[in-house]
Write an enzyme that holds these catalytic residues in place. Structure first.
Site: not given
Ligand code: VGL
Ligand code: ZN
Length: 201
Positions: A12, A110, A155
Protein backbone atom coordinates in the site's frame (compact mmCIF):
# COMPACT_ATOMS: atom_id res chain seq x y z
CA UNK A 1 19.95 -11.45 -5.62
CA UNK A 2 18.24 -13.60 -3.02
CA UNK A 3 17.26 -17.24 -3.43
CA UNK A 4 14.47 -17.95 -5.91
CA UNK A 5 11.95 -18.75 -3.22
CA UNK A 6 12.05 -15.27 -1.66
CA UNK A 7 9.43 -12.60 -2.35
CA UNK A 8 9.22 -8.94 -1.46
CA UNK A 9 5.70 -7.75 -0.63
CA UNK A 10 5.30 -3.97 -0.94
CA UNK A 11 2.17 -2.99 0.97
CA UNK A 12 0.00 0.00 0.00
CA UNK A 13 2.63 2.64 -0.93
CA UNK A 14 -0.14 4.85 -2.29
CA UNK A 15 -0.67 8.61 -2.35
CA UNK A 16 -3.42 8.59 0.29
CA UNK A 17 -1.05 6.99 2.84
CA UNK A 18 1.73 9.51 2.14
CA UNK A 19 2.01 13.13 3.39
CA UNK A 20 -0.77 15.19 1.83
CA UNK A 21 -3.00 12.12 1.40
CA UNK A 22 -6.41 11.40 2.92
CA UNK A 23 -5.06 8.94 5.51
CA UNK A 24 -1.49 10.19 5.65
CA UNK A 25 1.07 8.18 7.59
CA UNK A 26 3.87 10.35 9.02
CA UNK A 27 6.98 9.88 6.89
CA UNK A 28 5.14 7.50 4.57
CA UNK A 29 7.08 8.67 1.54
CA UNK A 30 10.47 8.47 3.30
CA UNK A 31 10.59 4.68 2.84
CA UNK A 32 10.37 4.83 -0.95
CA UNK A 33 14.13 4.96 -1.81
CA UNK A 34 14.81 1.92 0.37
CA UNK A 35 11.90 0.00 -1.18
CA UNK A 36 13.06 0.87 -4.70
CA UNK A 37 16.51 -0.51 -3.86
CA UNK A 38 15.06 -3.68 -2.26
CA UNK A 39 12.90 -4.39 -5.32
CA UNK A 40 16.08 -5.03 -7.31
CA UNK A 41 17.24 -7.70 -4.84
CA UNK A 42 14.24 -10.04 -4.83
CA UNK A 43 13.36 -12.51 -7.59
CA UNK A 44 9.62 -12.20 -6.89
CA UNK A 45 8.06 -8.80 -6.22
CA UNK A 46 4.43 -8.16 -5.35
CA UNK A 47 2.77 -4.78 -4.75
CA UNK A 48 -0.55 -4.39 -2.98
CA UNK A 49 -3.03 -1.60 -3.57
CA UNK A 50 -5.85 -0.64 -1.19
CA UNK A 51 -8.75 -0.24 -3.63
CA UNK A 52 -12.10 0.75 -2.17
CA UNK A 53 -15.42 1.61 -3.85
CA UNK A 54 -16.79 5.03 -2.75
CA UNK A 55 -19.56 3.34 -0.74
CA UNK A 56 -17.10 1.22 1.26
CA UNK A 57 -18.26 0.36 4.79
CA UNK A 58 -14.85 1.13 6.33
CA UNK A 59 -15.36 4.85 5.58
CA UNK A 60 -16.74 6.96 8.45
CA UNK A 61 -18.52 9.03 5.81
CA UNK A 62 -20.76 6.04 5.04
CA UNK A 63 -21.91 5.78 8.68
CA UNK A 64 -24.04 8.88 9.42
CA UNK A 65 -22.85 10.64 12.58
CA UNK A 66 -19.71 8.52 12.99
CA UNK A 67 -16.35 10.25 13.45
CA UNK A 68 -13.24 9.16 11.58
CA UNK A 69 -11.08 6.81 13.71
CA UNK A 70 -14.09 5.72 15.81
CA UNK A 71 -14.89 2.03 16.24
CA UNK A 72 -17.94 0.17 14.92
CA UNK A 73 -19.10 -3.44 14.90
CA UNK A 74 -19.19 -5.34 11.61
CA UNK A 75 -20.49 -8.92 11.18
CA UNK A 76 -16.83 -10.03 11.24
CA UNK A 77 -15.89 -8.04 14.39
CA UNK A 78 -14.74 -4.54 15.39
CA UNK A 79 -13.80 -2.17 12.59
CA UNK A 80 -12.11 1.23 12.76
CA UNK A 81 -13.92 3.80 10.61
CA UNK A 82 -11.39 5.57 8.41
CA UNK A 83 -11.39 8.83 6.53
CA UNK A 84 -12.36 8.12 2.92
CA UNK A 85 -9.19 6.89 1.20
CA UNK A 86 -7.89 4.93 -1.79
CA UNK A 87 -11.11 5.21 -3.76
CA UNK A 88 -10.90 3.19 -6.97
CA UNK A 89 -9.65 5.32 -9.83
CA UNK A 90 -8.80 8.35 -7.67
CA UNK A 91 -5.35 9.99 -7.52
CA UNK A 92 -5.15 9.00 -3.85
CA UNK A 93 -5.35 5.34 -4.81
CA UNK A 94 -2.40 5.57 -7.22
CA UNK A 95 1.01 4.35 -6.17
CA UNK A 96 3.27 7.18 -5.02
CA UNK A 97 4.94 8.62 -8.14
CA UNK A 98 8.45 7.95 -6.78
CA UNK A 99 7.74 4.26 -6.14
CA UNK A 100 9.31 2.23 -8.96
CA UNK A 101 6.48 -0.13 -9.78
CA UNK A 102 7.87 -1.40 -13.10
CA UNK A 103 9.81 -4.33 -11.55
CA UNK A 104 6.63 -5.62 -9.87
CA UNK A 105 5.49 -9.09 -11.00
CA UNK A 106 2.00 -8.82 -9.53
CA UNK A 107 -0.26 -6.07 -8.23
CA UNK A 108 -2.89 -7.36 -5.86
CA UNK A 109 -5.86 -5.14 -5.10
CA UNK A 110 -7.82 -5.52 -1.89
CA UNK A 111 -10.74 -3.92 -0.07
CA UNK A 112 -12.94 -3.79 -3.18
CA UNK A 113 -15.96 -5.47 -1.58
CA UNK A 114 -18.18 -2.70 -0.10
CA UNK A 115 -19.21 -4.76 2.95
CA UNK A 116 -15.81 -5.87 4.19
CA UNK A 117 -12.44 -4.27 4.81
CA UNK A 118 -9.21 -5.97 3.84
CA UNK A 119 -6.03 -4.97 5.64
CA UNK A 120 -4.14 -8.15 4.84
CA UNK A 121 -2.72 -9.00 1.44
CA UNK A 122 -3.93 -12.59 2.01
CA UNK A 123 -7.41 -12.47 3.57
CA UNK A 124 -10.13 -9.90 4.06
CA UNK A 125 -10.93 -8.82 7.61
CA UNK A 126 -13.16 -11.86 8.20
CA UNK A 127 -9.80 -13.72 8.04
CA UNK A 128 -11.33 -16.29 5.66
CA UNK A 129 -12.10 -14.65 2.29
CA UNK A 130 -8.86 -15.10 0.31
CA UNK A 131 -7.34 -12.51 -2.03
CA UNK A 132 -5.59 -15.19 -4.10
CA UNK A 133 -2.06 -14.11 -3.13
CA UNK A 134 -1.30 -17.37 -1.30
CA UNK A 135 -1.94 -19.39 -4.45
CA UNK A 136 0.20 -17.06 -6.55
CA UNK A 137 3.15 -17.30 -4.18
CA UNK A 138 2.91 -21.08 -3.74
CA UNK A 139 2.65 -21.78 -7.45
CA UNK A 140 5.79 -19.67 -7.95
CA UNK A 141 7.58 -21.73 -5.30
CA UNK A 142 7.87 -18.91 -2.78
CA UNK A 143 8.42 -19.91 0.87
CA UNK A 144 10.01 -16.78 2.39
CA UNK A 145 8.57 -13.27 2.46
CA UNK A 146 9.91 -9.86 3.35
CA UNK A 147 7.24 -7.21 3.94
CA UNK A 148 7.63 -3.45 3.64
CA UNK A 149 5.25 -0.51 3.25
CA UNK A 150 2.28 1.17 4.92
CA UNK A 151 1.01 1.06 7.47
CA UNK A 152 3.17 -1.04 9.82
CA UNK A 153 0.43 -1.50 12.42
CA UNK A 154 -2.43 -2.28 10.04
CA UNK A 155 -1.93 -3.68 6.56
CA UNK A 156 1.70 -4.78 7.09
CA UNK A 157 0.95 -6.51 10.41
CA UNK A 158 -2.24 -8.21 9.22
CA UNK A 159 -0.37 -9.46 6.15
CA UNK A 160 2.57 -10.69 8.24
CA UNK A 161 0.31 -12.53 10.72
CA UNK A 162 -1.67 -14.22 7.95
CA UNK A 163 1.51 -15.19 6.09
CA UNK A 164 2.98 -16.74 9.24
CA UNK A 165 -0.28 -18.61 9.88
CA UNK A 166 -0.09 -19.96 6.31
CA UNK A 167 3.39 -21.32 6.98
CA UNK A 168 5.58 -18.79 5.16
CA UNK A 169 8.79 -17.63 6.82
CA UNK A 170 8.12 -13.93 7.33
CA UNK A 171 10.30 -10.90 7.97
CA UNK A 172 9.24 -7.26 8.23
CA UNK A 173 11.90 -4.68 7.34
CA UNK A 174 10.96 -2.02 9.88
CA UNK A 175 13.04 0.81 8.37
CA UNK A 176 10.98 0.46 5.17
CA UNK A 177 7.63 0.72 7.01
CA UNK A 178 5.79 3.57 8.75
CA UNK A 179 2.91 3.32 11.25
CA UNK A 180 -0.40 5.09 11.85
CA UNK A 181 -0.01 4.33 15.61
CA UNK A 182 -3.56 4.83 16.91
CA UNK A 183 -3.54 4.51 20.70
CA UNK A 184 -0.55 2.23 20.98
CA UNK A 185 -1.43 0.14 17.93
CA UNK A 186 2.20 -0.04 16.81
CA UNK A 187 3.43 -1.61 20.05
CA UNK A 188 0.55 -4.11 20.04
CA UNK A 189 1.22 -4.97 16.41
CA UNK A 190 4.93 -5.57 17.03
CA UNK A 191 4.14 -7.80 20.00
CA UNK A 192 1.67 -9.85 17.95
CA UNK A 193 4.15 -10.24 15.12
CA UNK A 194 6.95 -11.37 17.43
CA UNK A 195 4.62 -13.88 19.12
CA UNK A 196 3.70 -15.27 15.72
CA UNK A 197 7.36 -15.82 14.86
CA UNK A 198 7.65 -12.91 12.43
CA UNK A 199 11.21 -11.55 12.23
CA UNK A 200 11.31 -7.79 12.78
CA UNK A 201 14.52 -6.82 11.02
C1 VGL B 1 -4.68 0.68 5.73
C2 VGL B 1 -6.28 1.56 7.11
C3 VGL B 1 -7.24 1.43 6.13
C4 VGL B 1 -3.25 0.29 5.54
C5 VGL B 1 -5.62 0.54 4.73
O1 VGL B 1 -2.78 0.23 4.39
O2 VGL B 1 -2.57 0.04 6.57
N1 VGL B 1 -5.02 1.18 6.92
N2 VGL B 1 -6.89 0.92 4.94
ZN1 ZN C 1 -8.29 0.98 3.36
Amino acid sequence: MRAAEEALIVVDVQNDFCPGGALAVAGGDAIIPEINAMMRQFPVRVLTQDWHPADHKSFAENHPGAAPFSLTQMPYGPQILWPTHCVQGSDGALFHPRLETAPGDLIIRKGFRPEIDSYSAFFENDRTTPTGLEGYLRTRGVTRLTLVGLATDFCVTYSALDAARLGFAVAVKMSACRAIDLEGSLATACQQMMQAGVDLI
